[in-house]
Write a protein that holds these residues in place. Sequence first.
Motif, PDB file in Angstrom:
ATOM      1  N   GLU A  64      -2.790  11.491  91.973  1.00  0.00           N
ATOM      2  CA  GLU A  64      -4.235  11.737  91.901  1.00  0.00           C
ATOM      3  C   GLU A  64      -5.018  10.530  92.404  1.00  0.00           C
ATOM      4  OE1 GLU A  64      -5.145  12.676  87.834  1.00  0.00           O
ATOM      5  OE2 GLU A  64      -4.310  14.699  87.976  1.00  0.00           O
ATOM      6  N   ALA A  65      -4.544   9.331  92.074  1.00  0.00           N
ATOM      7  CA  ALA A  65      -5.231   8.112  92.514  1.00  0.00           C
ATOM      8  C   ALA A  65      -5.195   7.984  94.035  1.00  0.00           C
ATOM      9  CB  ALA A  65      -4.601   6.877  91.867  1.00  0.00           C
ATOM     10  N   LEU A  66      -4.041   8.242  94.645  1.00  0.00           N
ATOM     11  CA  LEU A  66      -3.952   8.156  96.101  1.00  0.00           C
ATOM     12  C   LEU A  66      -4.831   9.211  96.773  1.00  0.00           C
ATOM     13  CD1 LEU A  66      -0.161   7.415  96.673  1.00  0.00           C
ATOM     14  CD2 LEU A  66      -2.090   5.825  96.723  1.00  0.00           C
ATOM     15  N   ALA A  67      -4.863  10.406  96.202  1.00  0.00           N
ATOM     16  CA  ALA A  67      -5.725  11.459  96.756  1.00  0.00           C
ATOM     17  C   ALA A  67      -7.195  11.079  96.582  1.00  0.00           C
ATOM     18  CB  ALA A  67      -5.426  12.796  96.081  1.00  0.00           C
ATOM     19  N   TYR A  68      -7.531  10.521  95.432  1.00  0.00           N
ATOM     20  CA  TYR A  68      -8.912  10.141  95.141  1.00  0.00           C
ATOM     21  C   TYR A  68      -9.398   9.052  96.094  1.00  0.00           C
ATOM     22  CZ  TYR A  68     -12.957   8.486  92.473  1.00  0.00           C
ATOM     23  OH  TYR A  68     -14.226   8.106  92.089  1.00  0.00           O
ATOM     24  N   PHE A  69      -8.589   8.003  96.277  1.00  0.00           N
ATOM     25  CA  PHE A  69      -8.988   6.884  97.132  1.00  0.00           C
ATOM     26  C   PHE A  69      -8.783   7.169  98.616  1.00  0.00           C
ATOM     27  CE2 PHE A  69      -8.147   4.121  93.280  1.00  0.00           C
ATOM     28  CZ  PHE A  69      -9.484   3.823  93.063  1.00  0.00           C
ATOM     29  N   GLY A  70      -7.822   8.030  98.957  1.00  0.00           N
ATOM     30  CA  GLY A  70      -7.557   8.369 100.357  1.00  0.00           C
ATOM     31  C   GLY A  70      -7.295   7.137 101.205  1.00  0.00           C
TER      32      GLY A  70
END
Length: 130
Positions: A64-70
């Motif tokens: 989720e963090a990687l998707a959120y920060f992109g």
Amino acid sequence: QTYGREATKAEREQASRVIEAWMRARAAKDFEKDCSYMSRAYRHNLVQEDAFHVSNGRVTNCPEALAYFGPEASGDFVNTMKEPIASLRVAEGHGFAQYHGNDGRDWVVPVDREDGRWKVATAAPIDRMK
């Protein structure tokens, strides 16, 4: 380049395999697999110290963090590896893997020793010239 000591050939080979697999997962934006190559300490910092706070508690895990920060976390999602790492400088459970990229630039990937194996300690490789 002067950090710690140069790792053994076996350590370099193991770290290289992990970094190569991580690069493929990162380029494919397979965040779950991407996170599986990261150290626990790095995942904790990414999620608990960064994403959880800035998302007001909505982000609770590494994918989720990687998707959120992109791209702000993972860079441009390009796999820059063309060959195994050239050097792995290590000390006290941490290290810096260095490799020559397929783009003509030199790159560094911080790593952590965890359960006897090297794990990635970043969300994107670091351009040595920046």
